[in-house]
Design a protein around this motif. Sequence first.
Motif, PDB file in Angstrom:
ATOM      1  N   ARG A 173      14.811 -17.177  35.691  1.00  0.00           N
ATOM      2  CA  ARG A 173      14.338 -18.506  36.060  1.00  0.00           C
ATOM      3  C   ARG A 173      12.829 -18.487  36.223  1.00  0.00           C
ATOM      4  N   ASP A 230       9.663 -18.674  38.116  1.00  0.00           N
ATOM      5  CA  ASP A 230       9.524 -18.405  39.546  1.00  0.00           C
ATOM      6  C   ASP A 230       8.099 -17.967  39.856  1.00  0.00           C
ATOM      7  N   ARG A 279       5.338 -30.221  41.339  1.00  0.00           N
ATOM      8  CA  ARG A 279       6.276 -30.294  42.470  1.00  0.00           C
ATOM      9  C   ARG A 279       7.180 -31.511  42.346  1.00  0.00           C
ATOM     10  N   LEU A 327       9.962 -30.853  39.994  1.00  0.00           N
ATOM     11  CA  LEU A 327      11.025 -29.998  40.523  1.00  0.00           C
ATOM     12  C   LEU A 327      12.107 -30.798  41.229  1.00  0.00           C
ATOM     13  N   GLU A 328      11.794 -32.028  41.611  1.00  0.00           N
ATOM     14  CA  GLU A 328      12.761 -32.850  42.333  1.00  0.00           C
ATOM     15  C   GLU A 328      13.736 -33.568  41.411  1.00  0.00           C
ATOM     16  N   ILE A 374      14.915 -22.846  37.056  1.00  0.00           N
ATOM     17  CA  ILE A 374      13.832 -22.516  37.975  1.00  0.00           C
ATOM     18  C   ILE A 374      14.370 -21.908  39.260  1.00  0.00           C
ATOM     19  N   ASP A 375      13.497 -21.164  39.927  1.00  0.00           N
ATOM     20  CA  ASP A 375      13.674 -20.775  41.317  1.00  0.00           C
ATOM     21  C   ASP A 375      12.732 -21.677  42.095  1.00  0.00           C
ATOM     22  N   SER A 376      13.259 -22.779  42.595  1.00  0.00           N
ATOM     23  CA  SER A 376      12.416 -23.832  43.165  1.00  0.00           C
ATOM     24  C   SER A 376      11.552 -23.322  44.314  1.00  0.00           C
ATOM     25  N   SER A 377      12.126 -22.553  45.221  1.00  0.00           N
ATOM     26  CA  SER A 377      11.371 -22.084  46.388  1.00  0.00           C
ATOM     27  C   SER A 377      10.212 -21.189  45.974  1.00  0.00           C
ATOM     28  N   ARG A 387       7.497 -23.249  44.218  1.00  0.00           N
ATOM     29  CA  ARG A 387       6.714 -24.046  45.172  1.00  0.00           C
ATOM     30  C   ARG A 387       5.677 -23.181  45.892  1.00  0.00           C
TER      31      ARG A 387
END
Length: 228
Positions: free
Chosen positions: A69, A71, A131, A134-135, A143-146, A149
């Motif tokens: 993903r 990241d 960002r 990503l929503e 993706i690895d959202s955390s 971010r």
Amino acid sequence: MRPHRGVQDGLAYALWRPPDAGPPRAGVLVLHGAGSAKESHYDFARAAIAAGFAALVFDQRGHGESEGRLDGRAVTDVVAMGERLRAQLPPGAPIALRGSSLGGYLALRAAAPSRAGAVVAISPASPDGLRRALESPQLPWRIDSSALRRLLAEAALPDVVGALEVPVLFMHAQGDEQVPVALSRELAARADVPGSRLIELPGGHHRSVQHDAELQAVSLRFLQNVLW
């Protein structure tokens, strides 16, 4: 001409070298946008080798044939692919980064750690814009959202550009519906290295600049003037 295709640390890439024209004088690392893939930029890679460059295009993590993903490794992946490209060049030959949208953002972020000699940033995305993307409930990329971010929060893009010591060519369509041209104007104002500039395409849309043959030639002449 077909490229050499390979995989390094889970990243699928395609490497192009000038045909029968001696060793390339420089290399261009091509970074695609969110939801895209390396094949979308084969047209630019072909133009680059015709101009005497080697070109490497790769699928970012979470895209195309690459594993995992997208990241927090996104910037270090660019650096690693830059080293993969350098291994195909004569000792001391420079590389440049050419990225669009998300790839434009990463090209600016990775320019210093990858020791790039120049950057072409096409409609570079902002951290805020990424960002918001990503929503979306239906992202076309993994993706690895955390982790992503955290990466986006590490640095303010205007500060990154202001600290660069290499020239940057910004290219942006005024009609871009995804990334406002005002962002490139702001970033270009912070790029004070001689040779840096902004080219605005009247009208157009988010993908206009990437595949315009005339503008591809302009960007390659910019890189020749800076790197050769």
